[in-house]
Write a protein that holds these residues in place. Structure first.
Motif, PDB file in Angstrom:
ATOM      1  N   VAL A 122      -8.199 -10.619   8.341  1.00 21.05           N
ATOM      2  CA  VAL A 122      -8.892  -9.744   9.281  1.00 21.05           C
ATOM      3  C   VAL A 122      -8.774  -8.321   8.733  1.00 21.05           C
ATOM      4  O   VAL A 122      -7.709  -7.914   8.276  1.00 21.05           O
ATOM      5  CB  VAL A 122      -8.238  -9.829  10.684  1.00 21.05           C
ATOM      6  N   GLY A 123      -9.851  -7.588   8.745  1.00 23.13           N
ATOM      7  CA  GLY A 123      -9.840  -6.209   8.256  1.00 23.13           C
ATOM      8  C   GLY A 123     -10.265  -6.064   6.805  1.00 23.13           C
ATOM      9  O   GLY A 123     -10.338  -4.954   6.285  1.00 23.13           O
ATOM     10  N   SER A 124     -10.557  -7.169   6.153  1.00 14.88           N
ATOM     11  CA  SER A 124     -10.950  -7.119   4.745  1.00 14.88           C
ATOM     12  C   SER A 124     -12.196  -6.258   4.539  1.00 14.88           C
ATOM     13  O   SER A 124     -12.266  -5.457   3.610  1.00 14.88           O
ATOM     14  CB  SER A 124     -11.203  -8.535   4.228  1.00 14.88           C
ATOM     15  N   LYS A 125     -13.168  -6.413   5.423  1.00 14.22           N
ATOM     16  CA  LYS A 125     -14.425  -5.674   5.290  1.00 14.22           C
ATOM     17  C   LYS A 125     -14.187  -4.165   5.400  1.00 14.22           C
ATOM     18  O   LYS A 125     -14.728  -3.379   4.624  1.00 14.22           O
ATOM     19  CB  LYS A 125     -15.416  -6.128   6.361  1.00 14.22           C
ATOM     20  N   GLU A 126     -13.358  -3.756   6.374  1.00 14.93           N
ATOM     21  CA  GLU A 126     -13.073  -2.328   6.561  1.00 14.93           C
ATOM     22  C   GLU A 126     -12.347  -1.756   5.341  1.00 14.93           C
ATOM     23  O   GLU A 126     -12.637  -0.654   4.890  1.00 14.93           O
ATOM     24  CB  GLU A 126     -12.234  -2.103   7.823  1.00 14.93           C
ATOM     25  N   TRP A 127     -11.391  -2.519   4.815  1.00 10.85           N
ATOM     26  CA  TRP A 127     -10.636  -2.106   3.618  1.00 10.85           C
ATOM     27  C   TRP A 127     -11.594  -1.876   2.444  1.00 10.85           C
ATOM     28  O   TRP A 127     -11.586  -0.821   1.809  1.00 10.85           O
ATOM     29  CB  TRP A 127      -9.589  -3.159   3.276  1.00 10.85           C
ATOM     30  N   LYS A 128     -12.430  -2.873   2.179  1.00 12.14           N
ATOM     31  CA  LYS A 128     -13.366  -2.777   1.058  1.00 12.14           C
ATOM     32  C   LYS A 128     -14.352  -1.630   1.255  1.00 12.14           C
ATOM     33  O   LYS A 128     -14.663  -0.914   0.316  1.00 12.14           O
ATOM     34  CB  LYS A 128     -14.130  -4.092   0.890  1.00 12.14           C
ATOM     35  N   ARG A 129     -14.838  -1.482   2.481  1.00  8.48           N
ATOM     36  CA  ARG A 129     -15.808  -0.418   2.758  1.00  8.48           C
ATOM     37  C   ARG A 129     -15.182   0.955   2.520  1.00  8.48           C
ATOM     38  O   ARG A 129     -15.791   1.830   1.907  1.00  8.48           O
ATOM     39  CB  ARG A 129     -16.335  -0.509   4.185  1.00  8.48           C
ATOM     40  N   TYR A 130     -13.958   1.165   3.023  1.00  6.78           N
ATOM     41  CA  TYR A 130     -13.326   2.470   2.837  1.00  6.78           C
ATOM     42  C   TYR A 130     -13.100   2.752   1.351  1.00  6.78           C
ATOM     43  O   TYR A 130     -13.382   3.848   0.872  1.00  6.78           O
ATOM     44  CB  TYR A 130     -12.003   2.578   3.604  1.00  6.78           C
ATOM     45  N   LEU A 131     -12.602   1.749   0.626  1.00  2.00           N
ATOM     46  CA  LEU A 131     -12.397   1.958  -0.814  1.00  2.00           C
ATOM     47  C   LEU A 131     -13.722   2.270  -1.502  1.00  2.00           C
ATOM     48  O   LEU A 131     -13.807   3.198  -2.304  1.00  2.00           O
ATOM     49  CB  LEU A 131     -11.764   0.724  -1.447  1.00  2.00           C
ATOM     50  N   SER A 132     -14.741   1.494  -1.190  1.00  2.00           N
ATOM     51  CA  SER A 132     -16.040   1.675  -1.816  1.00  2.00           C
ATOM     52  C   SER A 132     -16.627   3.052  -1.512  1.00  2.00           C
ATOM     53  O   SER A 132     -17.134   3.730  -2.408  1.00  2.00           O
ATOM     54  CB  SER A 132     -16.978   0.576  -1.329  1.00  2.00           C
ATOM     55  N   VAL A 142       0.831  -1.208   0.000  1.00  2.00           N
ATOM     56  CA  VAL A 142       0.000   0.000   0.000  1.00  2.00           C
ATOM     57  C   VAL A 142       0.864   1.255   0.000  1.00  2.00           C
ATOM     58  O   VAL A 142       0.539   2.234  -0.680  1.00  2.00           O
ATOM     59  CB  VAL A 142      -0.996  -0.003   1.179  1.00  2.00           C
ATOM     60  N   GLN A 143       1.987   1.240   0.717  1.00  2.00           N
ATOM     61  CA  GLN A 143       2.879   2.410   0.697  1.00  2.00           C
ATOM     62  C   GLN A 143       3.367   2.684  -0.725  1.00  2.00           C
ATOM     63  O   GLN A 143       3.338   3.826  -1.188  1.00  2.00           O
ATOM     64  CB  GLN A 143       4.065   2.192   1.636  1.00  2.00           C
ATOM     65  N   LYS A 144       3.782   1.642  -1.433  1.00  2.00           N
ATOM     66  CA  LYS A 144       4.225   1.807  -2.826  1.00  2.00           C
ATOM     67  C   LYS A 144       3.058   2.241  -3.716  1.00  2.00           C
ATOM     68  O   LYS A 144       3.219   3.066  -4.611  1.00  2.00           O
ATOM     69  CB  LYS A 144       4.827   0.503  -3.366  1.00  2.00           C
ATOM     70  N   LEU A 145       1.890   1.679  -3.442  1.00  2.00           N
ATOM     71  CA  LEU A 145       0.700   2.034  -4.208  1.00  2.00           C
ATOM     72  C   LEU A 145       0.391   3.518  -4.065  1.00  2.00           C
ATOM     73  O   LEU A 145       0.097   4.194  -5.052  1.00  2.00           O
ATOM     74  CB  LEU A 145      -0.491   1.202  -3.730  1.00  2.00           C
ATOM     75  N   VAL A 173      -8.256   8.581  -9.572  1.00  2.00           N
ATOM     76  CA  VAL A 173      -7.991   7.733  -8.413  1.00  2.00           C
ATOM     77  C   VAL A 173      -8.702   6.388  -8.543  1.00  2.00           C
ATOM     78  O   VAL A 173      -8.114   5.330  -8.330  1.00  2.00           O
ATOM     79  CB  VAL A 173      -8.414   8.444  -7.105  1.00  2.00           C
ATOM     80  N   ASN A 174      -9.979   6.421  -8.920  1.00  3.89           N
ATOM     81  CA  ASN A 174     -10.743   5.174  -8.976  1.00  3.89           C
ATOM     82  C   ASN A 174     -10.235   4.211 -10.044  1.00  3.89           C
ATOM     83  O   ASN A 174     -10.401   3.006  -9.918  1.00  3.89           O
ATOM     84  CB  ASN A 174     -12.240   5.448  -9.161  1.00  3.89           C
ATOM     85  N   HIS A 175      -9.577   4.712 -11.073  1.00  4.05           N
ATOM     86  CA  HIS A 175      -9.039   3.830 -12.116  1.00  4.05           C
ATOM     87  C   HIS A 175      -7.924   2.948 -11.579  1.00  4.05           C
ATOM     88  O   HIS A 175      -7.687   1.864 -12.113  1.00  4.05           O
ATOM     89  CB  HIS A 175      -8.532   4.647 -13.306  1.00  4.05           C
ATOM     90  N   GLN A 186      -6.551  13.035  -1.567  1.00  5.00           N
ATOM     91  CA  GLN A 186      -6.410  13.321  -0.134  1.00  5.00           C
ATOM     92  C   GLN A 186      -7.042  12.213   0.717  1.00  5.00           C
ATOM     93  O   GLN A 186      -6.556  11.907   1.796  1.00  5.00           O
ATOM     94  CB  GLN A 186      -7.023  14.684   0.214  1.00  5.00           C
ATOM     95  N   LYS A 187      -8.098  11.604   0.215  1.00 10.01           N
ATOM     96  CA  LYS A 187      -8.750  10.518   0.956  1.00 10.01           C
ATOM     97  C   LYS A 187      -7.868   9.273   1.006  1.00 10.01           C
ATOM     98  O   LYS A 187      -8.016   8.440   1.894  1.00 10.01           O
ATOM     99  CB  LYS A 187     -10.094  10.180   0.326  1.00 10.01           C
ATOM    100  N   ALA A 188      -6.950   9.151   0.067  1.00  6.39           N
ATOM    101  CA  ALA A 188      -6.055   7.990   0.040  1.00  6.39           C
ATOM    102  C   ALA A 188      -5.116   7.977   1.236  1.00  6.39           C
ATOM    103  O   ALA A 188      -4.687   6.920   1.684  1.00  6.39           O
ATOM    104  CB  ALA A 188      -5.253   7.975  -1.264  1.00  6.39           C
ATOM    105  N   LYS A 189      -4.797   9.139   1.743  1.00  7.21           N
ATOM    106  CA  LYS A 189      -3.851   9.219   2.858  1.00  7.21           C
ATOM    107  C   LYS A 189      -4.371   8.500   4.103  1.00  7.21           C
ATOM    108  O   LYS A 189      -3.607   7.968   4.886  1.00  7.21           O
ATOM    109  CB  LYS A 189      -3.514  10.679   3.159  1.00  7.21           C
TER     110      LYS A 189
END
Length: 169
Positions: A128-138, A96-99, A113-115, A149-152
Motif C-alpha cells: 500500500v502506498g507504492s503509487k504515491e512513493w513512485k509518483r513523488y520520486l518521479s 529510508v532514514q538511512k538512505l 540526487v537522481n543518481h 530539500q525535496k528529499a526531506k
C-alpha cells in the motif's frame, strides 16, 4: 589461486535470448561440472525459493540477483531472513532514514540526487502506498537538477505508507 579469488559467473540465458525466455539452470550445471572454480548462477532469480531451486538444479556455489532487485529492493530483507537468519531486519521506514543520511552526505560530495534515488523506486513494490512513493520520486527526485530539500518530504510519505501497511495486515 595466489592471484586472488577466482570464480565463474554464469547466466542461464543466452545473449540471443536477451531478457526473453526462461533461464536454463541445467546449462549452469554443465558449466559447474566442467570447471574447477566456484560457479555463481544468475537468471530468473527473484525470491529465496528461486535461489534455492536454482542452486539445487545447477549445483552452483551461489547466486546473483539482477533486475528483480530494482523492481523490489526490499526483497533483500527476505533473503537475509531466510538464508542468513537475520532476526532484526530494518523496516522500510528505517531504510529510508538511512538512505536520507547517505543522500545528504553524497550530495555534499557532489553526487546528484537522481543518481541515488532512481535505485529506490521499487522500495514499496506490492505494498500500500507504492503509487504515491513512485509518483513523488518521479515528480521530485528523478530530474537531473533534483534538490536534496525535496528529499526531506519523503519521510511523510514513508510514515503514511507504514501506517497504511500496518492497518492492511
Amino acid at each position: 589461486r595466489g592471484l586472488g579469488d577466482v570464480y565463474k559467473r554464469q547466466h542461464g540465458r543466452t545473449r540471443c535470448q536477451a531478457y526473453r525466455g526462461e533461464a536454463d539452470w541445467s546449462f549452469i550445471k554443465k558449466v559447474k561440472d566442467a570447471v574447477r572454480v566456484p560457479v555463481i548462477a544468475n537468471g530468473d532469480i527473484k525470491t529465496v525459493y528461486d535461489a534455492q531451486k536454482c542452486i539445487s538444479k545447477s549445483s552452483a556455489d551461489g547466486v546473483m540477483i539482477g533486475r528483480s532487485i530494482y523492481q523490489n529492493p526490499y526483497s533483500l530483507v527476505e533473503i537475509e531472513k531466510e538464508i542468513f537468519n537475520v532476526v532484526n531486519s530494518p523496516t522500510r521506514e528505517e531504510v529510508v532514514q538511512k538512505l536520507l543520511e547517505y543522500l545528504d552526505k553524497e550530495v555534499k560530495e557532489g553526487t546528484k540526487v537522481n543518481h541515488i534515488m532512481r535505485h529506490t523506486v521499487g522500495l514499496y513494490h506490492g505494498q500500500v502506498g507504492s503509487k504515491e512513493w513512485k509518483r513523488y520520486l518521479s515528480d521530485n527526485m528523478m530530474a537531473r537538477d533534483s534538490d536534496f530539500q525535496k528529499a526531506k518530504h519523503i519521510m511523510t510519505i514513508v510514515q503514511n505508507n507504514e501506517k497504511a501497511n500496518q492497518t492492511s495486515q
